[in-house]
Motif scaffolding. Structure first.
Motif, PDB file in Angstrom:
ATOM      1  N   PRO A   9      42.123  44.222   1.015  1.00  0.00           N
ATOM      2  CA  PRO A   9      40.730  43.724   1.498  1.00  0.00           C
ATOM      3  C   PRO A   9      40.571  42.837   2.520  1.00  0.00           C
ATOM      4  N   PRO A  10      39.533  43.428   3.408  1.00  0.00           N
ATOM      5  CA  PRO A  10      39.363  42.253   4.612  1.00  0.00           C
ATOM      6  C   PRO A  10      38.552  41.287   4.136  1.00  0.00           C
ATOM      7  N   ASP A  11      39.266  40.024   4.706  1.00  0.00           N
ATOM      8  CA  ASP A  11      38.499  38.903   4.387  1.00  0.00           C
ATOM      9  C   ASP A  11      37.203  38.649   5.682  1.00  0.00           C
ATOM     10  N   ARG A  45      35.628  51.771   1.374  1.00  0.00           N
ATOM     11  CA  ARG A  45      36.661  50.375   1.564  1.00  0.00           C
ATOM     12  C   ARG A  45      36.184  49.258   2.545  1.00  0.00           C
ATOM     13  N   GLY A  46      36.047  48.111   2.083  1.00  0.00           N
ATOM     14  CA  GLY A  46      35.670  47.121   3.075  1.00  0.00           C
ATOM     15  C   GLY A  46      34.202  46.932   2.976  1.00  0.00           C
ATOM     16  N   ALA A  47      33.463  48.018   2.336  1.00  0.00           N
ATOM     17  CA  ALA A  47      31.958  47.912   2.087  1.00  0.00           C
ATOM     18  C   ALA A  47      31.452  47.257   0.838  1.00  0.00           C
ATOM     19  N   ASP A  77      36.349  44.648  -4.309  1.00  0.00           N
ATOM     20  CA  ASP A  77      35.355  44.633  -3.224  1.00  0.00           C
ATOM     21  C   ASP A  77      34.639  43.374  -2.948  1.00  0.00           C
ATOM     22  N   GLY A  78      34.917  42.296  -3.577  1.00  0.00           N
ATOM     23  CA  GLY A  78      34.207  41.004  -3.249  1.00  0.00           C
ATOM     24  C   GLY A  78      33.127  40.771  -4.169  1.00  0.00           C
ATOM     25  N   GLU A  79      33.047  41.614  -5.039  1.00  0.00           N
ATOM     26  CA  GLU A  79      31.738  41.413  -5.988  1.00  0.00           C
ATOM     27  C   GLU A  79      32.135  41.720  -7.303  1.00  0.00           C
ATOM     28  N   ALA A  80      33.104  42.782  -7.439  1.00  0.00           N
ATOM     29  CA  ALA A  80      33.416  42.803  -8.963  1.00  0.00           C
ATOM     30  C   ALA A  80      34.735  41.850  -9.114  1.00  0.00           C
ATOM     31  N   PRO A  81      35.148  41.813 -10.407  1.00  0.00           N
ATOM     32  CA  PRO A  81      36.423  41.127 -10.561  1.00  0.00           C
ATOM     33  C   PRO A  81      37.832  41.820  -9.775  1.00  0.00           C
ATOM     34  N   GLU A  82      38.711  40.819  -9.376  1.00  0.00           N
ATOM     35  CA  GLU A  82      39.883  41.299  -8.905  1.00  0.00           C
ATOM     36  C   GLU A  82      40.894  41.886  -9.771  1.00  0.00           C
TER      37      GLU A  82
END
Length: 404
Positions: A43-45, A169-171, A198-203
């Motif tokens: 995932p892009p940071d 992806r990345g969104a 996705d940066g919001e849900a758990p990894e």
């Protein structure tokens, strides 16, 4: 603390651990294959600011950008700048010159656009559901990774029909907001979900994308949430990689299929090998790179080289090979000049099931920017297709009652 490897370190790993591959294809190509394999699942940071801003005239509400395929796109778009600390909304092209493009500025939401020199354009014209002039709820979906946030925007009248939106992806969830107004007008509730990494849900434990092969479980959880909250008829809608996630959920979950009455896809990732080949060509790499990247992802060394918890067999993610297993109608929309995910996979998928798939080709739009390019046509397609689903399901219900 988790430490990130640099591109140089990745290449070093590739040359060492990928020595067997390097014997036949060369160390440089092996290193490139590993680098791209790692990139596609990570995932892009941060996002590349690939748009150069040459002038901003706030008084005239105009901005001038260096000309490119992205900056010349017709329609309305979001513009992120200053490393995503600023956001503006751009209107259509005013003047398309040989070197520069002048566009209208519809709003500057935050940040100092007049001081910025670079930015990036995307299709998220709306930042959140609060901009849609419709009540919304912040809800939580319980997944096997933990609670994942979602937005629930109900139809104006009480409805048991739900559209579950799966971003790419990345969104993030705002990508899907463009589909809410036509869905709501057609009488469908909208559930915009987040999913692992996705940066919001758990990894996930490996913190890597599964290209649909792991994320589909979060769509199952979203379906369960919808049914528990009154859904009787569900349509899944996937954008880009969200299309791959959506189709895997349909193929792998009887729970999803139990309430499913249709699928909508916008610029979907259908054929990952084809996508990887295309992406390699964008970076002027050999045509065989895509196949090598697929081999790295699915091979025994894939986990150590890319960080994925388990190999990803991209052929197993191919819905075309399992096209005969689908049994619900689909709306599939893709642009011939997508620029990121080639349309060929969508064409082959539509050709494999012409009895189920309504295939709509766009021209002049870019990846997941079909609404931005032609909002009237795109909105009409979504609303019209959902209206037909409502009519068909109601008719089937009436026939079942008569037969009973």
């Amino acid at each position: 603390m988790r430490r990130k490897r640099s591109a140089g370190a990745i290449i070093g790993i590739a040359v060492g651990a990928g020595a067997l591959i390097a014997v036949t294809i060369g160390a440089a190509t092996a290193a490139a294959a590993v680098y791209f394999a790692r990139k596609v699942v990570t995932p892009p940071d941060k996002r590349e600011e690939d748009v150069r801003i040459t002038r901003v005239d706030l008084a005239a509400e105009e901005i001038t950008l260096i000309g490119s395929d992205e900056t010349r796109m017709r329609g309305r778009y979001g513009l992120w700048f200053d490393h995503d600390t600023g956001h503006a909304r751009l209107g259509d092209v005013i003047e398309d010159g040989e070197r520069e493009v002048r566009r209208s500025i519809e709003s500057v939401d935050f940040g100092r656009l007049d001081r910025s020199t670079r930015g990036r354009i995307n299709g998220w014209y709306h930042l959140g559901p609060w901009e849609l002039d419709a009540p919304y709820e912040n809800v939580v979906i319980e997944t096997d990774r933990g609670p994942a946030p979602a937005w629930l925007i109900r139809a104006a009248d009480v409805s048991a029909r739900w559209v579950i939106q799966v971003h790419g992806r990345g969104a993030k969830r705002p990508e899907c907001l463009r589909a809410v107004p036509p869905s709501r007008e057609a009488g469908w509730n909208s559930l915009l979900i987040s999913y692992r990494n996705d940066g919001e849900a758990p990894e996930s434990e490996d913190r890597r994308y599964g290209l649909g092969g792991t994320e589909w479980a979060d769509v199952v959880a979203a379906t369960r949430f919808a049914v528990e909250h009154g859904a009787e008829e569900i349509v899944l809608m996937g954008w880009s990689m969200g299309g791959s996630i959506t189709l895997q959920a349909v193929l792998r979950s009887a729970e999803v299929r139990a309430s499913l009455v249709g699928v909508m896809l916008d610029s979907p990732a259908i054929d990952w090998t084809d996508i990887l080949r295309f992406q390699g060509q964008l970076y002027r790499m050999p045509p065989e790179l895509g196949d090598l990247v697929a081999g790295v992802l699915g091979g025994p060394l894939g986990s150590g080289l890319t960080g994925i918890a388990a190999p990803i067999d991209v052929e197993e993610l191919d819905p075309i090979a399992r096209a005969d297993e689908f049994d619900v109608p689909m709306l599939l929309m893709h642009s011939v000049d997508d620029g990121f995910v080639p349309i060929d996979g969508s064409r082959r998928f539509a050709a494999a099931r012409p009895d189920l798939i309504d295939f709509e080709e766009f021209e002049g739009a870019r990846h997941t920017k079909l609404w931005n390019h032609d909002p009237e046509r795109w909105t009409g397609l979504v609303k019209g297709w959902l209206d037909r689903r409502s009519e068909t399901v109601a008719q089937l219900g009436d026939e079942a009652q008569i037969a009973g």
